[in-house]
Scaffold this motif. Structure first.
Motif, PDB file in Angstrom:
ATOM      1  N   ASN A 135       0.856  -1.176   0.000  1.00  0.00           N
ATOM      2  CA  ASN A 135       0.000   0.000   0.000  1.00  0.00           C
ATOM      3  C   ASN A 135       0.896   1.231   0.000  1.00  0.00           C
ATOM      4  N   THR A 136       0.949   1.930  -1.131  1.00  0.00           N
ATOM      5  CA  THR A 136       1.876   3.049  -1.273  1.00  0.00           C
ATOM      6  C   THR A 136       1.438   4.281  -0.495  1.00  0.00           C
ATOM      7  N   ALA A 137       0.188   4.301  -0.009  1.00  0.00           N
ATOM      8  CA  ALA A 137      -0.285   5.428   0.793  1.00  0.00           C
ATOM      9  C   ALA A 137       0.045   5.227   2.268  1.00  0.00           C
ATOM     10  N   THR A 138      -0.245   4.037   2.788  1.00  0.00           N
ATOM     11  CA  THR A 138      -0.003   3.761   4.209  1.00  0.00           C
ATOM     12  C   THR A 138       1.367   3.147   4.463  1.00  0.00           C
ATOM     13  N   LYS A 139       2.061   2.733   3.375  1.00  0.00           N
ATOM     14  CA  LYS A 139       3.366   2.065   3.456  1.00  0.00           C
ATOM     15  C   LYS A 139       3.265   0.708   4.164  1.00  0.00           C
ATOM     16  N   GLU A 140       2.088   0.113   4.146  1.00  0.00           N
ATOM     17  CA  GLU A 140       1.900  -1.197   4.774  1.00  0.00           C
ATOM     18  C   GLU A 140       2.127  -2.301   3.749  1.00  0.00           C
ATOM     19  N   VAL A 141       2.828  -3.338   4.174  1.00  0.00           N
ATOM     20  CA  VAL A 141       3.125  -4.484   3.307  1.00  0.00           C
ATOM     21  C   VAL A 141       2.574  -5.742   3.973  1.00  0.00           C
ATOM     22  N   LYS A 142       1.900  -6.568   3.171  1.00  0.00           N
ATOM     23  CA  LYS A 142       1.393  -7.840   3.668  1.00  0.00           C
ATOM     24  C   LYS A 142       1.866  -8.964   2.758  1.00  0.00           C
ATOM     25  N   SER A 143       2.159 -10.108   3.360  1.00  0.00           N
ATOM     26  CA  SER A 143       2.496 -11.311   2.609  1.00  0.00           C
ATOM     27  C   SER A 143       1.524 -12.398   3.020  1.00  0.00           C
ATOM     28  N   ASN A 144       0.705 -12.830   2.069  1.00  0.00           N
ATOM     29  CA  ASN A 144      -0.352 -13.815   2.342  1.00  0.00           C
ATOM     30  C   ASN A 144      -1.236 -13.399   3.506  1.00  0.00           C
ATOM     31  N   GLY A 145      -1.555 -12.100   3.561  1.00  0.00           N
ATOM     32  CA  GLY A 145      -2.472 -11.563   4.557  1.00  0.00           C
ATOM     33  C   GLY A 145      -1.832 -11.131   5.852  1.00  0.00           C
ATOM     34  N   SER A 146      -0.576 -11.482   6.077  1.00  0.00           N
ATOM     35  CA  SER A 146       0.111 -11.116   7.320  1.00  0.00           C
ATOM     36  C   SER A 146       0.953  -9.858   7.104  1.00  0.00           C
ATOM     37  N   VAL A 147       0.872  -8.926   8.060  1.00  0.00           N
ATOM     38  CA  VAL A 147       1.644  -7.690   7.968  1.00  0.00           C
ATOM     39  C   VAL A 147       3.130  -8.007   8.118  1.00  0.00           C
TER      40      VAL A 147
END
Length: 224
Positions: A135-147
């Protein structure tokens, strides 16, 4: 993403540089129009933030020269000149956006992100590739649903790769994208960041989304 700020107010320049770096941007800065034009002509940026009233060369002249040179970098004018005629002139000369001082920093970030998405033809801030979402707005990254918790450097590399998915990026290109032009970081930094990224993203045992093209660089392939 890499930005250039051309602004003659050193106080505002420091404030903008500090705030944008905290949001994960790599930032070059110039207080003089001539220096700013040189930066813009000889480096690649995702967005240029341009004041109009500058020493050396004014902002509109910089804008004309960049467009005449074929530079397609998105340019956001940030100026105290608030008349409709000023905004119309700037946009007609090739600016992509125009903000009036004083301004909301949160709105500036939103407009920069919009211009970056436009450059990479991304309609929403969330990009998903084979189970990994960025997510380029929140800078959040998830892999297979996990942060997944990343350092700013790791995130910057991943964001640049997914924005350019389908393209091989060399270590020099990645280094240029995530560090300012005065940085003395080496290409070894990129190897370390990519190695750490793979470990953090691939905890599920799946094959990494970051591929190596030996002798050329790295890429993230097109995905859903």
């Amino acid at each position: 993403m890499k930005l250039l700020i051309i602004e003659d107010s050193k106080r505002l320049l420091r404030s903008l540089g500090y705030g944008l770096k905290k949001h994960g941007f790599s930032v070059d800065m110039a207080t003089d129009g001539r220096d700013g034009l040189d930066f813009a002509l000889f480096n690649d940026y995702d967005v240029i933030i341009l004041d109009l009233m500058l020493p050396g060369i004014d902002g509109l002249t910089i804008l004309r020269k960049l467009r005449a040179a074929g530079k397609k970098t998105h340019i956001l004018i940030l100026s105290a000149r608030d008349q409709v005629d000023d905004r119309v002139q700037g946009l007609c000369l090739g600016a992509d956006d125009y903000m009036i001082k004083p301004f909301s920093f949160e709105e500036l970030i939103a407009r920069i992100n919009t211009l970056v998405r436009r450059k990479y033809e991304v309609k929403t801030p969330e990009i998903s590739v084979d189970g990994v979402s960025v997510n380029t707005a929140t800078k959040e990254v998830k892999s297979n649903g996990s942060v997944v918790t990343l350092t700013p450097g790791e995130y910057a590399i991943l964001e640049h790769l997914v924005m350019n998915r389908g393209r091989v990026l060399s270590k020099d290109q990645l280094l240029d994208a995530v560090h300012d032009s005065e940085s003395y970081a080496s290409r070894n930094v990129i190897e370390v960041l990519v190695c750490n990224l793979r470990k953090k993203l691939d905890h599920s045992g799946k094959k990494s989304i970051i591929k190596t093209r030996r002798g050329y660089g790295y890429l993230v392939e097109q995905g859903a």
